[in-house]
Design a protein around this motif. Structure first.
Motif, PDB file in Angstrom:
ATOM      1  N   GLU A 129       0.863  -1.183   0.000  1.00  0.00           N
ATOM      2  CA  GLU A 129       0.000   0.000   0.000  1.00  0.00           C
ATOM      3  C   GLU A 129       0.897   1.230   0.000  1.00  0.00           C
ATOM      4  OE1 GLU A 129      -3.106  -0.079   3.097  1.00  0.00           O
ATOM      5  OE2 GLU A 129      -2.330  -2.088   3.521  1.00  0.00           O
ATOM      6  N   TYR A 130       0.372   2.319  -0.550  1.00  0.00           N
ATOM      7  CA  TYR A 130       1.137   3.561  -0.605  1.00  0.00           C
ATOM      8  C   TYR A 130       0.869   4.416   0.623  1.00  0.00           C
ATOM      9  CZ  TYR A 130       1.861   2.437  -5.498  1.00  0.00           C
ATOM     10  OH  TYR A 130       2.208   1.808  -6.657  1.00  0.00           O
ATOM     11  N   ILE A 131       1.882   5.111   1.067  1.00  0.00           N
ATOM     12  CA  ILE A 131       1.731   6.160   2.071  1.00  0.00           C
ATOM     13  C   ILE A 131       2.005   7.451   1.317  1.00  0.00           C
ATOM     14  CG2 ILE A 131       2.553   7.159   4.232  1.00  0.00           C
ATOM     15  CD1 ILE A 131       3.728   4.398   4.940  1.00  0.00           C
ATOM     16  N   CYS A 132       0.971   8.168   1.016  1.00  0.00           N
ATOM     17  CA  CYS A 132       1.141   9.394   0.246  1.00  0.00           C
ATOM     18  C   CYS A 132       0.234  10.477   0.837  1.00  0.00           C
ATOM     19  CB  CYS A 132       0.812   9.149  -1.218  1.00  0.00           C
ATOM     20  SG  CYS A 132       1.372  10.483  -2.287  1.00  0.00           S
ATOM     21  N   PRO A 133       0.713  11.147   1.885  1.00  0.00           N
ATOM     22  CA  PRO A 133      -0.111  12.188   2.493  1.00  0.00           C
ATOM     23  C   PRO A 133      -0.269  13.385   1.554  1.00  0.00           C
ATOM     24  CG  PRO A 133       2.092  12.216   3.419  1.00  0.00           C
ATOM     25  CD  PRO A 133       2.020  11.052   2.489  1.00  0.00           C
ATOM     26  N   LYS A 134      -1.282  14.143   1.812  1.00  0.00           N
ATOM     27  CA  LYS A 134      -1.531  15.346   1.020  1.00  0.00           C
ATOM     28  C   LYS A 134      -1.070  16.568   1.807  1.00  0.00           C
ATOM     29  CE  LYS A 134      -5.578  13.341  -1.208  1.00  0.00           C
ATOM     30  NZ  LYS A 134      -5.214  11.997  -0.883  1.00  0.00           N
ATOM     31  N   PRO A 135      -0.656  17.609   1.107  1.00  0.00           N
ATOM     32  CA  PRO A 135      -0.297  18.839   1.820  1.00  0.00           C
ATOM     33  C   PRO A 135      -1.452  19.299   2.712  1.00  0.00           C
ATOM     34  CG  PRO A 135       0.400  18.965  -0.454  1.00  0.00           C
ATOM     35  CD  PRO A 135      -0.430  17.716  -0.331  1.00  0.00           C
ATOM     36  N   GLY A 136      -1.108  19.638   3.941  1.00  0.00           N
ATOM     37  CA  GLY A 136      -2.112  20.053   4.917  1.00  0.00           C
ATOM     38  C   GLY A 136      -2.495  18.947   5.890  1.00  0.00           C
ATOM     39  N   ASP A 137      -2.173  17.674   5.547  1.00  0.00           N
ATOM     40  CA  ASP A 137      -2.447  16.564   6.465  1.00  0.00           C
ATOM     41  C   ASP A 137      -1.542  16.670   7.690  1.00  0.00           C
ATOM     42  OD1 ASP A 137      -4.262  15.550   4.665  1.00  0.00           O
ATOM     43  OD2 ASP A 137      -3.027  13.830   4.060  1.00  0.00           O
ATOM     44  N   ALA A 138      -2.043  16.203   8.809  1.00  0.00           N
ATOM     45  CA  ALA A 138      -1.226  16.166  10.026  1.00  0.00           C
ATOM     46  C   ALA A 138      -0.109  15.146   9.839  1.00  0.00           C
ATOM     47  CB  ALA A 138      -2.081  15.778  11.231  1.00  0.00           C
ATOM     48  N   VAL A 139       1.048  15.434  10.410  1.00  0.00           N
ATOM     49  CA  VAL A 139       2.182  14.533  10.307  1.00  0.00           C
ATOM     50  C   VAL A 139       1.935  13.314  11.193  1.00  0.00           C
ATOM     51  CG1 VAL A 139       4.646  14.259  10.724  1.00  0.00           C
ATOM     52  CG2 VAL A 139       3.783  16.406   9.840  1.00  0.00           C
ATOM     53  N   LYS A 140       2.153  12.143  10.630  1.00  0.00           N
ATOM     54  CA  LYS A 140       2.100  10.888  11.393  1.00  0.00           C
ATOM     55  C   LYS A 140       3.536  10.380  11.439  1.00  0.00           C
ATOM     56  CE  LYS A 140      -2.527   9.704   9.869  1.00  0.00           C
ATOM     57  NZ  LYS A 140      -3.327   8.791   9.066  1.00  0.00           N
ATOM     58  N   PHE A 141       4.182  10.586  12.557  1.00  0.00           N
ATOM     59  CA  PHE A 141       5.607  10.285  12.640  1.00  0.00           C
ATOM     60  C   PHE A 141       5.915   8.796  12.469  1.00  0.00           C
ATOM     61  CE2 PHE A 141       5.254  14.433  14.672  1.00  0.00           C
ATOM     62  CZ  PHE A 141       6.220  15.132  13.954  1.00  0.00           C
ATOM     63  N   GLU A 142       4.928   7.930  12.681  1.00  0.00           N
ATOM     64  CA  GLU A 142       5.166   6.500  12.464  1.00  0.00           C
ATOM     65  C   GLU A 142       5.175   6.160  10.968  1.00  0.00           C
ATOM     66  OE1 GLU A 142       0.730   7.042  13.132  1.00  0.00           O
ATOM     67  OE2 GLU A 142       2.540   7.724  14.121  1.00  0.00           O
ATOM     68  N   ASN A 143       4.570   7.029  10.130  1.00  0.00           N
ATOM     69  CA  ASN A 143       4.489   6.784   8.688  1.00  0.00           C
ATOM     70  C   ASN A 143       5.281   7.786   7.853  1.00  0.00           C
ATOM     71  OD1 ASN A 143       2.742   4.688   9.222  1.00  0.00           O
ATOM     72  ND2 ASN A 143       0.911   5.769   8.596  1.00  0.00           N
ATOM     73  N   HIS A 144       5.705   8.873   8.455  1.00  0.00           N
ATOM     74  CA  HIS A 144       6.364   9.948   7.713  1.00  0.00           C
ATOM     75  C   HIS A 144       7.762  10.194   8.254  1.00  0.00           C
ATOM     76  CE1 HIS A 144       1.991  11.596   7.316  1.00  0.00           C
ATOM     77  NE2 HIS A 144       2.217  10.611   6.462  1.00  0.00           N
ATOM     78  N   ALA A 145       8.710  10.387   7.342  1.00  0.00           N
ATOM     79  CA  ALA A 145      10.068  10.793   7.714  1.00  0.00           C
ATOM     80  C   ALA A 145      10.193  12.261   7.329  1.00  0.00           C
ATOM     81  CB  ALA A 145      11.097   9.956   6.984  1.00  0.00           C
ATOM     82  N   VAL A 146      10.379  13.101   8.312  1.00  0.00           N
ATOM     83  CA  VAL A 146      10.485  14.543   8.063  1.00  0.00           C
ATOM     84  C   VAL A 146      11.911  14.838   7.629  1.00  0.00           C
ATOM     85  CG1 VAL A 146      10.279  16.837   9.070  1.00  0.00           C
ATOM     86  CG2 VAL A 146       8.692  15.020   9.760  1.00  0.00           C
ATOM     87  N   VAL A 147      12.051  15.387   6.419  1.00  0.00           N
ATOM     88  CA  VAL A 147      13.384  15.700   5.909  1.00  0.00           C
ATOM     89  C   VAL A 147      13.633  17.208   5.834  1.00  0.00           C
ATOM     90  CG1 VAL A 147      13.643  13.545   4.651  1.00  0.00           C
ATOM     91  CG2 VAL A 147      12.607  15.495   3.517  1.00  0.00           C
ATOM     92  N   GLU A 148      12.585  17.985   6.016  1.00  0.00           N
ATOM     93  CA  GLU A 148      12.722  19.438   5.949  1.00  0.00           C
ATOM     94  C   GLU A 148      11.599  20.075   6.756  1.00  0.00           C
ATOM     95  OE1 GLU A 148      12.991  22.840   2.443  1.00  0.00           O
ATOM     96  OE2 GLU A 148      11.994  20.953   2.008  1.00  0.00           O
ATOM     97  N   THR A 149      11.939  21.161   7.453  1.00  0.00           N
ATOM     98  CA  THR A 149      10.902  21.947   8.135  1.00  0.00           C
ATOM     99  C   THR A 149      10.891  23.335   7.521  1.00  0.00           C
ATOM    100  OG1 THR A 149      12.436  22.600   9.875  1.00  0.00           O
ATOM    101  CG2 THR A 149      11.050  20.693  10.322  1.00  0.00           C
ATOM    102  N   ILE A 150       9.704  23.834   7.349  1.00  0.00           N
ATOM    103  CA  ILE A 150       9.500  25.156   6.773  1.00  0.00           C
ATOM    104  C   ILE A 150       8.842  26.010   7.837  1.00  0.00           C
ATOM    105  CG2 ILE A 150       8.321  26.466   4.964  1.00  0.00           C
ATOM    106  CD1 ILE A 150       8.400  23.835   3.289  1.00  0.00           C
ATOM    107  N   SER A 151       9.436  27.157   8.120  1.00  0.00           N
ATOM    108  CA  SER A 151       8.872  28.055   9.130  1.00  0.00           C
ATOM    109  C   SER A 151       7.545  28.612   8.649  1.00  0.00           C
ATOM    110  CB  SER A 151       9.828  29.208   9.407  1.00  0.00           C
ATOM    111  OG  SER A 151      11.005  28.727   9.988  1.00  0.00           O
ATOM    112  N   SER A 152       6.611  28.702   9.575  1.00  0.00           N
ATOM    113  CA  SER A 152       5.294  29.235   9.258  1.00  0.00           C
ATOM    114  C   SER A 152       4.828  30.093  10.422  1.00  0.00           C
ATOM    115  CB  SER A 152       4.302  28.101   9.024  1.00  0.00           C
ATOM    116  OG  SER A 152       2.998  28.606   8.868  1.00  0.00           O
TER     117      SER A 152
END
Length: 188
Positions: A129-152
């Motif tokens: 199965e694919y893990i493909c979140p959409k922009p605006g979705d909450a981060v799920k750290f068990e499924n997502h590897a954060v490689v960049e943070t953007i200040s907001s």
């Protein structure tokens, strides 16, 4: 001659004496036989209990082995799928570049899209199965590897997906590669 008296069901009374007139030796023999019978019954119970335990252990072992084999078969394709992921990533990149994709012949695009669908279908039939979140979705750290943070400066965007850099994958519900994402981080 041995007679059973009606007094007690389990008591045997002997009206027999041997040649020497020794009735006590017969009683000793009966006592000895009763002790042997009790010992045999106890051993029989022990053997039965041991056999039942062995049967239960066997059934449990058999069930455990079936579960392990089922689990092994489930994830047997994992190494092959992991080797295919770079090819899937390349297809994603090729089809994701809209400008270059539009320059390609429509027939060729349809053919590549059809091949990609066949590959997706074949892999899905093996539990991918694919893990493909959409922009605006909450981060799920068990499924997502954060490689960049953007200040907001928008507090509502904090820890939400800004963009997906690479799809992630699940194999039978187990993360085999997390999705690589950039996220927003609230800064004042």
């Amino acid at each position: 001659m041995i007679k059973k008296q009606p007094q007690e069901e389990d008591d045997i009374i002997l009206d027999h004496t041997d040649e020497s007139g020794n009735e006590s030796s017969q009683k000793d023999k009966i006592k000895d036989l009763r002790e042997k019978l009790e010992l045999a019954l106890k051993e029989r119970g022990d053997y039965l209990t041991g056999w039942q335990r062995a049967q239960a252990d066997y059934v449990n072992l058999k069930r455990e082995m079936e579960q392990k084999l089922s689990g092994n078969a489930k994830y047997a394709h994992e190494s092959v799928i992991m080797e295919l992921l770079p090819a899937l990533d390349s297809l994603d990149l090729a089809m994701g570049n809209k400008e270059a994709w539009e320059k390609v012949s429509p027939d060729w695009r349809k053919g590549i899209e059809y091949v990609a669908q066949q590959l997706d279908s074949a892999l899905a039939s093996h539990g991918l199965e694919y893990i493909c979140p959409k922009p605006g979705d909450a981060v799920k750290f068990e499924n997502h590897a954060v490689v960049e943070t953007i200040s907001s400066s928008d507090r509502t965007k904090d820890d939400t997906v800004a963009s997906v850099l690479q799809r992630g994958y699940l194999l039978h519900g187990k993360v085999i590669r997390p999705a690589r994402v950039s996220i927003y981080s609230f800064k004042q």
